[in-house]
Design a protein around this motif. Structure first.
Motif, PDB file in Angstrom:
ATOM      1  N   LEU A   1       1.249  -1.479  -0.100  1.00 49.53           N
ATOM      2  CA  LEU A   1      -0.335   0.331   0.019  1.00 49.53           C
ATOM      3  C   LEU A   1       1.174   1.128   0.420  1.00 49.53           C
ATOM      4  CD1 LEU A   1      -2.622  -1.390   2.740  1.00 49.53           C
ATOM      5  CD2 LEU A   1      -3.019  -1.294  -0.138  1.00 49.53           C
ATOM      6  N   LEU A   2       2.068   1.537   0.843  1.00 48.48           N
ATOM      7  CA  LEU A   2       2.920   2.530   1.162  1.00 48.48           C
ATOM      8  C   LEU A   2       3.220   2.310  -0.653  1.00 48.48           C
ATOM      9  CD1 LEU A   2       4.709   1.542   4.360  1.00 48.48           C
ATOM     10  CD2 LEU A   2       3.301   3.527   3.871  1.00 48.48           C
ATOM     11  N   ALA A   3       4.063   1.505  -1.469  1.00 49.08           N
ATOM     12  CA  ALA A   3       4.177   1.767  -2.814  1.00 49.08           C
ATOM     13  C   ALA A   3       3.339   2.080  -3.339  1.00 49.08           C
ATOM     14  CB  ALA A   3       4.548   0.316  -3.153  1.00 49.08           C
ATOM     15  N   GLN A   4       2.526   2.084  -3.452  1.00 52.14           N
ATOM     16  CA  GLN A   4       1.474   2.233  -4.359  1.00 52.14           C
ATOM     17  C   GLN A   4       1.108   3.449  -4.050  1.00 52.14           C
ATOM     18  OE1 GLN A   4      -1.561  -0.805  -4.523  1.00 52.14           O
ATOM     19  NE2 GLN A   4      -0.132  -2.492  -5.180  1.00 52.14           N
ATOM     20  N   GLY A   5       0.970   4.386  -3.206  1.00 53.32           N
ATOM     21  CA  GLY A   5       0.791   5.373  -2.192  1.00 53.32           C
ATOM     22  C   GLY A   5      -0.717   5.743  -1.857  1.00 53.32           C
ATOM     23  N   LEU A   6      -1.078   4.592  -1.880  1.00 56.40           N
ATOM     24  CA  LEU A   6      -2.412   4.549  -0.806  1.00 56.40           C
ATOM     25  C   LEU A   6      -2.338   4.616   0.450  1.00 56.40           C
ATOM     26  CD1 LEU A   6      -3.959   1.431  -2.871  1.00 56.40           C
ATOM     27  CD2 LEU A   6      -4.311   4.144  -2.769  1.00 56.40           C
ATOM     28  N   VAL A   7      -1.068   4.766   1.486  1.00 60.05           N
ATOM     29  CA  VAL A   7      -1.098   4.993   2.708  1.00 60.05           C
ATOM     30  C   VAL A   7       0.772   5.501   3.204  1.00 60.05           C
ATOM     31  CG1 VAL A   7      -0.081   3.454   4.642  1.00 60.05           C
ATOM     32  CG2 VAL A   7      -1.723   1.923   3.292  1.00 60.05           C
ATOM     33  N   ARG A   8       0.165   6.209   4.268  1.00 61.00           N
ATOM     34  CA  ARG A   8       1.891   7.365   4.487  1.00 61.00           C
ATOM     35  C   ARG A   8       2.054   6.676   5.901  1.00 61.00           C
ATOM     36  NH1 ARG A   8      -0.346  12.722   2.580  1.00 61.00           N
ATOM     37  NH2 ARG A   8      -0.589  13.151   0.345  1.00 61.00           N
ATOM     38  N   ILE A   9       3.327   6.975   6.324  1.00 60.92           N
ATOM     39  CA  ILE A   9       3.589   6.533   7.418  1.00 60.92           C
ATOM     40  C   ILE A   9       3.836   7.819   8.263  1.00 60.92           C
ATOM     41  CG2 ILE A   9       5.853   6.356   8.492  1.00 60.92           C
ATOM     42  CD1 ILE A   9       7.338   5.275   6.564  1.00 60.92           C
ATOM     43  N   ASP A  10       2.822   7.570   9.074  1.00 62.77           N
ATOM     44  CA  ASP A  10       2.758   9.253   9.907  1.00 62.77           C
ATOM     45  C   ASP A  10       3.563   9.654  10.869  1.00 62.77           C
ATOM     46  OD1 ASP A  10       1.025  11.251  11.720  1.00 62.77           O
ATOM     47  OD2 ASP A  10      -0.512   9.690  12.789  1.00 62.77           O
TER      48      ASP A  10
END
Length: 100
Positions: free
Chosen positions: A69-78
């Motif tokens: 999900l991170l690689a696809q830009g769907l999730v970000r690290i807070d």
């Protein structure tokens, strides 16, 4: 580490699945089963270890899915530390007048 869903992603849960639109990729997608459960827990702002525990899934599997999900830009690290931020600080009691 805490994760947040990208606010640009439009999504909604329903009938054991999550449907979302990814505006960068211009794609509609559907997650079901464990992936949907992980997504919903991410929406609550969880870390991968806590999500694994709540979803009854191996932590490695959760991390692999989150990495995707991170690689696809769907999730970000807070990266914001937990607790109230500057905009969320509640005012204290009003200052007392001198001599009163």
């Amino acid at each position: 580490m805490i994760y947040r869903l990208d606010p640009a992603v439009v999504w909604f849960p329903g009938d054991g699945e999550v449907r979302f639109y990814h505006p960068v990729a211009r794609e509609f997608r559907t997650l079901d089963g464990t992936a949907a459960r992980i997504w919903l827990l991410l929406a609550e702002g969880g870390g991968s270890a806590a999500i694994a525990e709540q979803a009854a899934v191996a932590a490695q599997d959760v991390q692999e899915f989150v990495d995707l999900l991170l690689a696809q830009g769907l999730v970000r690290i807070d990266r914001q530390p937990p607790g109230p931020g500057p905009a969320e600080v509640l005012p204290g009691p009003a200052p007392r007048a001198a001599g009163g």
